[in-house]
Design a protein around this motif. Structure first.
Motif, mmCIF file in Angstrom:
data_model
loop_
_atom_site.group_PDB
_atom_site.id
_atom_site.type_symbol
_atom_site.label_atom_id
_atom_site.label_comp_id
_atom_site.label_asym_id
_atom_site.label_seq_id
_atom_site.Cartn_x
_atom_site.Cartn_y
_atom_site.Cartn_z
ATOM 1 N N THR A 477 8.029 -7.369 -1.778
ATOM 2 C CA THR A 477 7.955 -7.740 -3.199
ATOM 3 C C THR A 477 6.531 -7.952 -3.668
ATOM 4 O O THR A 477 6.278 -8.033 -4.874
ATOM 5 N N ASN A 478 5.598 -8.066 -2.737
ATOM 6 C CA ASN A 478 4.216 -8.402 -3.070
ATOM 7 C C ASN A 478 3.314 -7.719 -2.045
ATOM 8 O O ASN A 478 2.801 -8.349 -1.133
ATOM 9 N N ARG A 479 3.130 -6.400 -2.215
ATOM 10 C CA ARG A 479 2.515 -5.593 -1.166
ATOM 11 C C ARG A 479 0.994 -5.621 -1.186
ATOM 12 O O ARG A 479 0.375 -5.227 -0.201
ATOM 13 N N ASN A 480 0.393 -6.033 -2.278
ATOM 14 C CA ASN A 480 -1.070 -6.027 -2.388
ATOM 15 C C ASN A 480 -1.548 -7.380 -2.900
ATOM 16 O O ASN A 480 -1.186 -7.794 -3.991
ATOM 17 N N ILE A 481 -2.362 -8.058 -2.078
ATOM 18 C CA ILE A 481 -2.866 -9.389 -2.412
ATOM 19 C C ILE A 481 -4.390 -9.351 -2.329
ATOM 20 O O ILE A 481 -4.954 -8.764 -1.411
ATOM 21 N N GLU A 487 -8.920 -7.698 -0.180
ATOM 22 C CA GLU A 487 -7.636 -7.090 -0.524
ATOM 23 C C GLU A 487 -6.833 -6.833 0.743
ATOM 24 O O GLU A 487 -7.275 -6.138 1.651
ATOM 25 N N ILE A 488 -5.633 -7.405 0.797
ATOM 26 C CA ILE A 488 -4.729 -7.254 1.941
ATOM 27 C C ILE A 488 -3.545 -6.415 1.472
ATOM 28 O O ILE A 488 -2.931 -6.720 0.450
ATOM 29 N N ASP A 489 -3.229 -5.340 2.232
ATOM 30 C CA ASP A 489 -2.246 -4.352 1.777
ATOM 31 C C ASP A 489 -1.121 -4.164 2.784
ATOM 32 O O ASP A 489 -1.353 -4.131 3.997
ATOM 33 N N GLU A 501 5.680 0.447 8.908
ATOM 34 C CA GLU A 501 5.123 -0.371 7.849
ATOM 35 C C GLU A 501 3.824 -0.964 8.394
ATOM 36 O O GLU A 501 3.820 -1.555 9.472
ATOM 37 N N VAL A 502 2.736 -0.788 7.663
ATOM 38 C CA VAL A 502 1.419 -1.158 8.163
ATOM 39 C C VAL A 502 0.753 -2.147 7.216
ATOM 40 O O VAL A 502 0.622 -1.881 6.018
ATOM 41 N N VAL A 503 0.334 -3.290 7.760
ATOM 42 C CA VAL A 503 -0.463 -4.265 7.021
ATOM 43 C C VAL A 503 -1.924 -4.083 7.424
ATOM 44 O O VAL A 503 -2.244 -3.983 8.613
ATOM 45 N N THR A 504 -2.814 -4.047 6.429
ATOM 46 C CA THR A 504 -4.252 -3.912 6.688
ATOM 47 C C THR A 504 -4.974 -5.136 6.158
ATOM 48 O O THR A 504 -4.817 -5.509 4.994
ATOM 49 N N VAL A 505 -5.787 -5.768 7.030
ATOM 50 C CA VAL A 505 -6.584 -6.938 6.670
ATOM 51 C C VAL A 505 -8.051 -6.589 6.980
ATOM 52 O O VAL A 505 -8.467 -6.644 8.137
#
Length: 593
Positions: A477-481, A487-489, A501-505
């Motif tokens: 629901t909140n993919r880009n912060i 910016e965390i995606d 599904e990949v999270v990038t920090v």
């Protein structure tokens, strides 16, 4: 000049003003550093000093009069070799030290990680071999993986494919291809080892049907085997079979999804499933099929292929020396015991892949570093979205790349070689709308799973140690912060099995605790445990792989925490437990600080 840490101690005693002795004289250390790309730590005695820029430096009040010490480089960037020249040992020193000269050069580093795919554990003491061809001269290097499953070695700079292979009893042989270049760089690969699905014995004179999951994967005729010298073999045979389904992880297939036809032409391929078959004699001899004989094999169709599997496919044999899948014969789609398989007759044992080579359409793009400058000589990896294939490209001097893709298909595109970047989706023939931003100190978290459950969800939380208003929650629901300018995606919300599904920090925006968990969202059969799900964490270049814990599975899998200190240092703590749904989805649990 960026100076991160200098720790010294000064002593004082009690008494009247007259009792105080004069403070001992202190002296400086100065010099220059060139070629540095990162942070270097200089040490003497019990003191350390960090330098993070090139040029002249001065360390004030570095030591006291008459101190004796050795000056040394305590730590340097992973990918660099730094040399301290000139005098390094000092005895009863009573003057400042000048002219310290430090020169750093990039290393050409090959970094390999080995994991048990079923458990996620790093695998130590695995025999590893790297082979390459340097201008017609073959090269070989052998080692065993370390305690953390890692093998790191330096190689001369030249353009070549480097095939890194692992062979361990009880597991399928695995290998991946690293691309060495004429420019020094970091080259990384991860080898996932799969346990054999079958290990059995039979007599060569009798032959045998080798069954896995009620499917005869290979039928061995009587008296059909020879040893390494071509002599007929009639003793006891040990046979191992491993089914290779790349649906949840394209890395289970040896090589790099490049096929080679009879003319030597090379093209990428998509896989419909693969199998590895190995036979050995009672004295460890590698057995093969005798001239004039053949063996019928059945390769179960990969789960993700489903009804898209064509009626016929090419059959490719994996060449362990070159890392290519060599086109050999044709396989036909059949149903055996209710399971779709590709059937073919083969004349050798090894790894066989049913697939289809394709003429690619290119995806173009660019790579930059954290400052926005072009990032040359870095590998860019692409993974098929709706087809089982993986390709790569190397960025040029301007940081641009051309990535092969299946015609009319889409790929997930990200930086490789141990670097981290955001993951972008692009269709064949397109140009990425933004550059990949690659960093060695970044973090990526990759979630993949099987056909059921259909929908697993990523949940990534940040809890600030200083200001709770910075707390965040990344999910579908909140993919880009964006927090504190970072910016965390979350790249995609995959709702139709497999992922990834990949999270990038890019970097951690504050000191505190960062928490990662997986939630089963779909109300269907299967569990996170039975899927099975896998989480791969790349934390500043160090890779960890997580498999779900034992016990009764719940809807929420708590995977790990990362604790970040005020100075930016971080540590990962495995959690790997089942939790109630609130832990994953609502974030209502107590802040972990």
């Amino acid at each position: 000049l960026g100076l991160v840490a200098l720790s010294m101690a000064a002593c004082s005693g009690g008494g009247s003003v007259e009792d105080f002795a004069p403070a001992p004289a202190t002296y400086d250390i100065s010099g220059s550093i060139t070629g540095l790309n990162g942070t270097l730590t200089l040490g003497w005695g019990s003191t350390e000093f960090n330098i993070d820029q090139n040029g002249d430096f001065v360390i004030s009040d570095a030591f006291r009069s008459s101190d004796s010490f050795d000056l040394a480089i305590v730590d340097a960037p992973f990918q660099q070799a730094c040399v301290l020249s000139g005098q390094t040992s000092f005895s009863d020193q009573t003057s400042s030290i000048s002219g310290v000269d430090i020169v750093c050069e990039d290393r050409n580093v090959m970094r390999v990680f080995v994991f048990n795919l079923a458990t996620g554990e790093p695998m130590a003491d695995v025999p590893l071999t790297a082979t390459w061809d340097e201008g017609g001269t073959p090269g070989t290097l052998e080692a065993t993986s370390g305690a953390n499953g890692e093998w790191t070695f330096d190689l001369e700079e030249f353009d070549s494919r480097v095939v890194v292979s692992a062979e361990l009893e009880g597991f399928a042989q695995q290998s991946q291809v690293m691309i060495n270049t004429a420019t020094a760089g970091l080259h990384a690969a991860t080898l996932y080892l799969l346990a054999n699905d079958l290990s059995t014995e039979f007599e060569a004179a009798a032959g045998a049907n080798l069954d896995v999951n009620d499917i005869t994967v290979a039928g061995i005729p009587p008296n059909a085997l020879v040893d390494e010298n071509g002599a007929a073999y009639d003793g006891t045979v040990t046979a191992t079979i491993t089914l290779l389904d790349p649906s949840g992880n394209t890395g289970v297939l040896p090589g790099d999804y490049l096929s080679q036809d009879a003319l030597g032409d090379v093209n990428p391929l998509q896989s419909f499933g693969a199998v590895q078959l190995a036979l050995t004699g009672s004295n460890g001899e590698v057995l093969q099929i005798a001239d004039g004989q053949s063996v019928t094999i059945n390769i179960p169709v990969a789960q993700a292929t489903g009804i898209a599997a064509p009626a016929t496919a090419s059959l490719f044999a994996y060449d362990e020396d070159t890392g290519y899948l060599v086109e050999d014969t044709v396989a036909n789609l059949q149903t055996v015991g209710g399971t779709s398989v590709y059937t073919a007759s083969v004349t050798q044992f090894g790894t066989w892949t049913a697939g289809e080579a394709y003429i690619p359409q290119d995806i173009t793009g660019c790579v930059v570093d954290s400052s926005g400058a072009p990032f040359p000589n870095i590998r860019v990896d692409g993974t098929g979205v709706n087809y089982l294939s993986a390709t790569y490209a190397i960025s040029d001097a301007q940081g641009t790349f051309t990535l092969p893709a299946g015609p009319g298909e889409s790929m997930l595109v990200t930086a490789g070689d141990g670097y981290q970047s955001q993951t972008l989706e692009a269709a064949a023939g397109q140009t990425l709308g933004e550059c990949l931003e690659a960093a060695a100190a970044g973090t990526t978290i990759n979630l993949s799973w099987g056909v059921l459950p259909g929908d697993l969800d990523t949940h990534f939380f940040g809890f600030s140690a200083e200001n709770s208003s910075d707390d965040f929650h990344v999910d579908f629901t909140n993919r880009n912060i964006t927090v504190n300018g970072v910016e965390i995606d979350l790249d995609v919300d995959d709702v139709s099995s497999y992922g990834p599904e990949v999270v990038t920090v890019p970097r951690f925006p504050f000191a505190g605790v960062y928490r990662y968990a997986v939630h089963k969202f779909s109300n269907d059969e299967g569990s996170i445990q039975s899927s099975p799900a896998r989480v791969e964490l790349n934390l500043g270049g160090s890779v960890s792989v997580f498999a779900p814990p034992e016990g009764t599975p719940a809807l929420c899998w708590a995977v790990f925490d990362i604790t970040v200190d005020d100075d930016g240092t971080f540590a990962m703590t495995p959690i790997n437990t089942w939790q109630d749904a609130a832990y994953c989805s609502s974030g209502t649990f107590d802040r972990p600080l």
